[in-house]
Design a protein around this motif. Structure first.
Motif, PDB file in Angstrom:
ATOM      1  N   ASN A 170       0.718  -1.175   0.051  1.00 18.19           N
ATOM      2  CA  ASN A 170      -0.133   0.015   0.058  1.00 18.19           C
ATOM      3  C   ASN A 170       1.088   1.366  -0.231  1.00 18.19           C
ATOM      4  O   ASN A 170       0.387   2.408  -0.423  1.00 18.19           O
ATOM      5  CB  ASN A 170      -0.897   0.062   1.428  1.00 18.19           C
ATOM      6  CG  ASN A 170      -2.091  -0.812   0.870  1.00 18.19           C
ATOM      7  OD1 ASN A 170      -2.412  -1.481  -0.225  1.00 18.19           O
ATOM      8  ND2 ASN A 170      -2.956  -0.920   2.015  1.00 18.19           N
ATOM      9  N   LEU A 171       2.080   1.103   0.555  1.00 19.84           N
ATOM     10  CA  LEU A 171       2.931   2.338   0.609  1.00 19.84           C
ATOM     11  C   LEU A 171       3.289   2.915  -0.552  1.00 19.84           C
ATOM     12  O   LEU A 171       3.814   2.191  -1.461  1.00 19.84           O
ATOM     13  CB  LEU A 171       4.043   2.152   1.627  1.00 19.84           C
ATOM     14  CG  LEU A 171       4.649   3.222   2.319  1.00 19.84           C
ATOM     15  CD1 LEU A 171       3.883   4.106   3.066  1.00 19.84           C
ATOM     16  CD2 LEU A 171       5.903   2.978   2.963  1.00 19.84           C
ATOM     17  N   HIS A 172       2.683   4.115  -1.136  1.00 18.51           N
ATOM     18  CA  HIS A 172       3.146   4.627  -2.500  1.00 18.51           C
ATOM     19  C   HIS A 172       3.828   6.003  -2.048  1.00 18.51           C
ATOM     20  O   HIS A 172       3.553   7.074  -1.387  1.00 18.51           O
ATOM     21  CB  HIS A 172       2.110   4.883  -3.188  1.00 18.51           C
ATOM     22  CG  HIS A 172       2.359   5.419  -4.394  1.00 18.51           C
ATOM     23  ND1 HIS A 172       1.035   6.213  -5.202  1.00 18.51           N
ATOM     24  CD2 HIS A 172       3.127   5.671  -5.033  1.00 18.51           C
ATOM     25  CE1 HIS A 172       1.617   6.545  -6.462  1.00 18.51           C
ATOM     26  NE2 HIS A 172       3.132   6.243  -6.492  1.00 18.51           N
ATOM     27  N   VAL A 173       5.430   5.919  -2.638  1.00 23.78           N
ATOM     28  CA  VAL A 173       6.044   7.599  -2.581  1.00 23.78           C
ATOM     29  C   VAL A 173       6.470   8.036  -4.089  1.00 23.78           C
ATOM     30  O   VAL A 173       6.523   7.315  -4.734  1.00 23.78           O
ATOM     31  CB  VAL A 173       7.340   7.384  -1.575  1.00 23.78           C
ATOM     32  CG1 VAL A 173       6.981   6.466  -0.276  1.00 23.78           C
ATOM     33  CG2 VAL A 173       8.255   6.199  -2.460  1.00 23.78           C
ATOM     34  N   VAL A 174       6.326   9.350  -4.017  1.00 26.32           N
ATOM     35  CA  VAL A 174       6.886   9.959  -5.147  1.00 26.32           C
ATOM     36  C   VAL A 174       8.301  10.486  -4.905  1.00 26.32           C
ATOM     37  O   VAL A 174       8.580  10.971  -3.859  1.00 26.32           O
ATOM     38  CB  VAL A 174       5.896  11.158  -5.569  1.00 26.32           C
ATOM     39  CG1 VAL A 174       6.690  12.014  -6.485  1.00 26.32           C
ATOM     40  CG2 VAL A 174       4.771  10.671  -6.224  1.00 26.32           C
ATOM     41  N   PRO A 215       0.070   9.806  -3.694  1.00 21.38           N
ATOM     42  CA  PRO A 215       0.964   9.111  -3.069  1.00 21.38           C
ATOM     43  C   PRO A 215       0.662   9.477  -1.631  1.00 21.38           C
ATOM     44  O   PRO A 215       0.159  10.433  -1.145  1.00 21.38           O
ATOM     45  CB  PRO A 215       2.073   9.576  -3.726  1.00 21.38           C
ATOM     46  CG  PRO A 215       2.020  10.933  -3.900  1.00 21.38           C
ATOM     47  CD  PRO A 215       0.430  10.945  -4.314  1.00 21.38           C
ATOM     48  N   HIS A 216       1.485   8.930  -0.471  1.00 19.17           N
ATOM     49  CA  HIS A 216       1.365   8.781   0.921  1.00 19.17           C
ATOM     50  C   HIS A 216       2.463  10.156   1.008  1.00 19.17           C
ATOM     51  O   HIS A 216       2.161  10.625   1.969  1.00 19.17           O
ATOM     52  CB  HIS A 216       1.931   7.617   1.742  1.00 19.17           C
ATOM     53  CG  HIS A 216       0.706   6.460   1.679  1.00 19.17           C
ATOM     54  ND1 HIS A 216       1.049   5.512   0.636  1.00 19.17           N
ATOM     55  CD2 HIS A 216      -0.279   6.420   2.283  1.00 19.17           C
ATOM     56  CE1 HIS A 216      -0.145   4.742   0.693  1.00 19.17           C
ATOM     57  NE2 HIS A 216      -0.948   5.194   1.709  1.00 19.17           N
ATOM     58  N   PHE A 217       3.511   9.986   0.203  1.00 20.54           N
ATOM     59  CA  PHE A 217       4.535  10.871   0.392  1.00 20.54           C
ATOM     60  C   PHE A 217       5.113  11.408  -0.580  1.00 20.54           C
ATOM     61  O   PHE A 217       5.263  10.695  -1.640  1.00 20.54           O
ATOM     62  CB  PHE A 217       5.757  10.069   1.437  1.00 20.54           C
ATOM     63  CG  PHE A 217       5.273   9.533   2.584  1.00 20.54           C
ATOM     64  CD1 PHE A 217       5.241  10.376   3.902  1.00 20.54           C
ATOM     65  CD2 PHE A 217       5.119   8.260   2.971  1.00 20.54           C
ATOM     66  CE1 PHE A 217       4.955   9.932   4.964  1.00 20.54           C
ATOM     67  CE2 PHE A 217       4.809   7.839   4.136  1.00 20.54           C
ATOM     68  CZ  PHE A 217       4.573   8.709   5.305  1.00 20.54           C
ATOM     69  N   LEU A 225      -3.264  18.919  -0.795  1.00 19.38           N
ATOM     70  CA  LEU A 225      -3.975  17.650  -1.236  1.00 19.38           C
ATOM     71  C   LEU A 225      -4.088  16.556  -0.122  1.00 19.38           C
ATOM     72  O   LEU A 225      -4.178  15.308  -0.505  1.00 19.38           O
ATOM     73  CB  LEU A 225      -3.143  17.226  -2.607  1.00 19.38           C
ATOM     74  CG  LEU A 225      -3.009  18.070  -3.675  1.00 19.38           C
ATOM     75  CD1 LEU A 225      -1.968  17.730  -4.598  1.00 19.38           C
ATOM     76  CD2 LEU A 225      -4.049  18.448  -4.190  1.00 19.38           C
ATOM     77  N   GLY A 226      -3.429  17.100   1.090  1.00 17.19           N
ATOM     78  CA  GLY A 226      -3.316  15.706   2.056  1.00 17.19           C
ATOM     79  C   GLY A 226      -2.287  14.812   2.004  1.00 17.19           C
ATOM     80  O   GLY A 226      -2.640  13.550   2.260  1.00 17.19           O
ATOM     81  N   ILE A 227      -1.113  15.276   1.162  1.00 19.37           N
ATOM     82  CA  ILE A 227      -0.141  14.588   1.012  1.00 19.37           C
ATOM     83  C   ILE A 227       1.123  14.935   2.038  1.00 19.37           C
ATOM     84  O   ILE A 227       1.320  16.126   1.969  1.00 19.37           O
ATOM     85  CB  ILE A 227       0.401  14.559  -0.486  1.00 19.37           C
ATOM     86  CG1 ILE A 227      -0.725  13.805  -1.274  1.00 19.37           C
ATOM     87  CG2 ILE A 227       1.439  13.692  -0.657  1.00 19.37           C
ATOM     88  CD1 ILE A 227      -0.568  14.270  -2.848  1.00 19.37           C
ATOM     89  N   GLN A 228       1.672  14.044   2.604  1.00 22.85           N
ATOM     90  CA  GLN A 228       2.878  14.342   3.356  1.00 22.85           C
ATOM     91  C   GLN A 228       4.095  14.593   2.642  1.00 22.85           C
ATOM     92  O   GLN A 228       4.353  13.814   1.517  1.00 22.85           O
ATOM     93  CB  GLN A 228       3.168  13.560   4.412  1.00 22.85           C
ATOM     94  CG  GLN A 228       1.915  13.302   5.634  1.00 22.85           C
ATOM     95  CD  GLN A 228       2.423  12.359   6.646  1.00 22.85           C
ATOM     96  OE1 GLN A 228       3.090  12.513   7.551  1.00 22.85           O
ATOM     97  NE2 GLN A 228       1.627  10.962   6.736  1.00 22.85           N
ATOM     98  N   THR A 229       5.012  15.380   2.983  1.00 22.62           N
ATOM     99  CA  THR A 229       6.407  15.696   2.273  1.00 22.62           C
ATOM    100  C   THR A 229       7.289  15.314   3.289  1.00 22.62           C
ATOM    101  O   THR A 229       7.416  15.675   4.528  1.00 22.62           O
ATOM    102  CB  THR A 229       6.344  17.118   1.761  1.00 22.62           C
ATOM    103  OG1 THR A 229       6.080  18.010   2.939  1.00 22.62           O
ATOM    104  CG2 THR A 229       5.530  17.580   0.770  1.00 22.62           C
ATOM    105  N   ILE A 230       8.526  14.737   2.482  1.00 19.08           N
ATOM    106  CA  ILE A 230       9.628  14.576   3.251  1.00 19.08           C
ATOM    107  C   ILE A 230      11.007  15.132   2.468  1.00 19.08           C
ATOM    108  O   ILE A 230      11.152  14.962   1.207  1.00 19.08           O
ATOM    109  CB  ILE A 230      10.008  12.852   3.337  1.00 19.08           C
ATOM    110  CG1 ILE A 230       8.850  12.415   4.246  1.00 19.08           C
ATOM    111  CG2 ILE A 230      11.385  12.538   3.852  1.00 19.08           C
ATOM    112  CD1 ILE A 230       8.956  10.835   4.347  1.00 19.08           C
TER     113      ILE A 230
END
Length: 466
Positions: free
Chosen positions: A5-9, A109-111, A128-133
């Motif tokens: 399920n984990l999806h990162v850009v 994506p999640h992140f 958009l409700g997306i977390q950033t790292i």
């Protein structure tokens, strides 16, 4: 959460020195079942495809670079641009916000893992409700010394050279105390604004303050004091993925001509010297470097590169001292252009790597059991060299003149001799060799390196959980 399920850009700056660490991290994450969508300008896609491990959960998303006056069409990474023209890539990035917002809205994506130049991304993604790292491709020491709030208490004022020579307020008590004048002069670049845009310092600080978490390509074993200082400065999670050691290319053989040349020499006797594809030495630096290598009396393999608009073979002939090639026939090889660096460093005869102290180069040298001689030329390289030579005592930095960074052929010879000349009475050499071995053992321990990635995936899943 289910494993897949984990999806990162992944969204690095358009420079392969930045793209490569993002690719290496993508390969590590995808091997743990994480879905990766990799953003880059269309001109970089074919090269990235060769670097990314094939995986059904990994995709490359091609971005369209907007037109920017002065930025040549079809040139979409810093490798084909001068430093001045490269600044225009940041202008193009700033104009891409609508395109990025549309893509993120579709992908959900999640992140998003982003780079130093996209300081506008955290508020855009948050909508958009997306977390950033913020994924820092630099060592913790570089971030801690240069890009923390304490570095510039008054953000409207450009610091002086004398101020930049010193660590920021609260910097940990380590071997790193004061930088030389020529290094501070180089550091001033990050406080300058180009084309009306934000300075590198402003971009980095805004990105670090605005992101959900910071991800560093390091670990506590290597840089605990600097990591703790960053945590204290930004008051947010600092995730660690370790040094992201690249997998060995054991199935790729070294070119037979180069292999045959290296085969002539004794084990660990050859100096390999290269500064990467985007560091160019001036004529005087080349002459002092090659004469210094000659003075060691050891065989050497030297890679010199020149800006792409110049004819490399003509430049090489012009820049070398008269009669040098004839004198060293058989003992020195000089090459321009791309080489199989991992395979050369891994050859049994190669015992020393003279490099610019880019951290990937440092890691490569240690993994391949080569002694390190560092001659940094810009930015974080100066701080990496301090980390390795002074904190770790696992390599040697070439001595330079304070005001302008000049080094002589004797400075090159002296640095190489510390790590390459056998001397049972030399205590410093023994300490360096012991520490070099300690770090090599740490880096080649697959269980340790795998745990860094496993722990990161657990941390990301915990952050992504509703």
């Amino acid at each position: 959460m289910e494993k897949n399920n984990l999806h990162v850009v992944m969204f690095p700056f358009f420079a392969f020195g930045h793209i490569s660490p993002f690719v290496q991290l993508s390969n590590k994450l995808s091997s743990h079942g994480v879905k990766v969508s990799f953003f880059s300008a269309s001109g970089n896609v074919s090269r990235i495809e060769k670097m990314l491990n094939p995986s059904p959960t990994t995709q490359i998303i091609s971005l369209t670079l907007p037109f920017v006056e002065g930025l040549p069409l079809g040139i979409e990474s810093t490798s084909d641009l001068s430093p001045a023209s490269s600044e225009l890539l940041k202008v193009a990035l700033d104009l891409m916000q609508p395109q990025i917002k549309t893509l993120l809205s579709d992908l959900k994506p999640h992140f998003v893992l982003f780079d130093f130049a996209q300081e506008w991304l955290p508020p855009l993604a948050s909508e958009l409700g997306i977390q950033t790292i913020f994924f820092s491709v630099f060592t913790a020491i570089a971030t801690a010394f240069l890009t923390v709030p304490s570095r510039l208490p008054d953000p409207k004022r450009v610091p002086t050279i004398e101020e930049v020579k010193l660590p920021p307020l609260g910097f940990p008590q380590t071997s790193v105390t004061e930088m030389k004048t020529f290094v501070a002069q180089d550091f001033l670049y990050i406080f300058k604004s180009f084309h009306g845009g934000s300075s590198v310092y402003d971009r980095v600080l805004t990105g670090l303050k605005g992101c959900s978490a910071i991800l560093a390509k390091t670990c506590n074993e290597m840089e605990a004091p600097y990591i703790n200082y960053i945590k204290d400065q930004f008051k947010k999670p600092v995730l660690l993925v370790g040094p992201v050691v690249p997998p060995p290319q054991s199935d790729v053989l070294l070119d037979s001509k180069m292999s045959k040349w290296l085969d002539q020499f004794e084990e660990k006797s050859v100096i390999y010297c290269s500064f990467g594809s985007e560091t160019f030495l001036n004529d005087d630096q080349i002459q002092q470097l090659v004469l210094g290598l000659e003075l060691t009396g050891l065989p050497f393999f030297l890679v010199l590169n020149f800006p792409s608009k110049l004819d490399a073979s003509d430049e090489l002939k012009r820049s070398l001292p008269e009669g040098f090639v004839t004198r060293l026939k058989g003992r020195g090889m000089i090459h321009t252009g791309w080489v199989q660096q991992q395979q050369i460093l891994g050859h049994i005869s190669v015992g020393c790597y003279v490099c610019h102290a880019g951290f990937s180069s440092v890691i490569e040298a240690l993994v391949k059991d080569c002694q390190l001689v560092m001659l940094p030329f810009k930015g974080d390289q100066y701080l990496n060299a301090k980390l390795v030579s002074e904190d770790w005592k696992a390599g040697v930095e070439v001595n330079r003149r304070d005001e302008d960074g000049y080094f002589s052929k004797e400075d090159i010879r002296n640095a190489v001799e510390i790590v390459m000349v056998e001397d049972d009475e030399d205590e410093m050499r023994k300490i360096i060799k012991e520490n070099q071995k300690k770090w090599r053992d740490f880096l080649v321990d697959d269980n340790i390196q795998q745990k860094f990635v496993t722990d990161l995936v657990k941390d990301l899943k915990a952050m992504a959980a509703p």
